[in-house]
Design an enzyme around this catalytic site. Structure first.
Site, PDB file in Angstrom:
ATOM      1  N   ALA A 168       0.857  -1.188   0.000  1.00 16.03           N
ATOM      2  CA  ALA A 168       0.000   0.000   0.000  1.00 16.03           C
ATOM      3  C   ALA A 168       0.889   1.233   0.000  1.00 16.03           C
ATOM      4  O   ALA A 168       1.998   1.211   0.536  1.00 16.03           O
ATOM      5  CB  ALA A 168      -0.924   0.005   1.215  1.00 16.03           C
ATOM      6  N   ASP A 169       0.399   2.296  -0.600  1.00 19.72           N
ATOM      7  CA  ASP A 169       1.128   3.558  -0.587  1.00 19.72           C
ATOM      8  C   ASP A 169       0.120   4.691  -0.447  1.00 19.72           C
ATOM      9  O   ASP A 169      -0.935   4.666  -1.089  1.00 19.72           O
ATOM     10  CB  ASP A 169       1.960   3.744  -1.859  1.00 19.72           C
ATOM     11  CG  ASP A 169       3.026   4.806  -1.669  1.00 19.72           C
ATOM     12  OD1 ASP A 169       4.002   4.538  -0.939  1.00 19.72           O
ATOM     13  OD2 ASP A 169       2.874   5.911  -2.213  1.00 19.72           O
TER      14      ASP A 169
END
Length: 210
Positions: A88-89
């Site tokens: 995830a970012d």
């Protein structure tokens, strides 16, 4: 393309993140995970460099996929058992500008001063590479966060806590920055860094058992 209907299930996922918040959110879902952190010779920060004129949604999706591909390569090189990889970012955007992690206290204070009294967007991209090495279609969570007006002294006191460092937009909604958050429209878990609705859907599609 692999036949997912015949694919085996996996009792865990590799989480390519050093964020304690993402670990806590996976725990909330009941997902078992093993950490797959970057090795010392990897330049993880280089993957977060912006391209000229890049839109925030394109940026966060591109960075997320790049990190997922790097994590998959790391997994293959390690010889560890096959299982899906989750990355995830998160980024914060205001007026089309990307507000990443602050470089220092002055940068953190400047970011928070821009956010005070305004509504900004928090974008969190999710990427899963399944156990066969196939990148699944990434997901993007978008949430609007309204900060109340705040004095410079109040923001400076928050910066002094050290909480803004390492956080996109220089704040953590689950921490002391909650005093500045007037309202949100979207995913609270997405603002924290791992939108659980999207994560659950991707992990189930990758045959992670939970």
């Amino acid at each position: 393309m692999p036949d997912r209907t015949a694919a085996p299930s996996y009792p865990f996922v590799y989480l390519a993140s050093q964020s304690p918040r993402r670990r806590e959110l996976l725990d909330q879902l009941g997902v078992r995970y093993a950490l797959l952190a970057p090795t010392p010779d990897e330049d993880a920060e280089a993957l977060e460099a912006e391209l000229p004129g890049e839109a925030p949604d394109h940026y966060v999706l591109r960075v997320c996929v790049a990190k997922a591909e790097a994590a998959r390569a790391r997994l293959v090189a390690s010889g560890k058992p096959a299982a899906p990889v989750l990355v995830a970012d998160t980024t914060v955007t205001l007026d089309g500008a990307i507000l990443g992690k602050p470089a220092d206290a002055a940068d953190a204070l400047a970011m928070l001063a821009r956010l005070a009294g305004r509504t900004h967007d928090v974008l969190t991209a999710l990427a899963v590479i399944d156990a066969t090495g196939e990148l699944m279609p990434p997901a993007l969570s978008r949430s609007a966060v309204r900060f109340a007006p705040a004095t410079r002294d109040a923001l400076a006191r928050y910066v002094e806590t050290g909480e803004p460092f390492g956080k996109a937009g220089a704040y953590a909604i689950q921490g002391r920055a909650a005093e500045f958050v007037e309202r949100i429209d979207g995913s609270h878990s997405g603002i924290m860094g791992l939108p659980l609705f999207e994560a659950a859907a991707l992990l189930r599609a990758a045959h992670v058992a939970f």
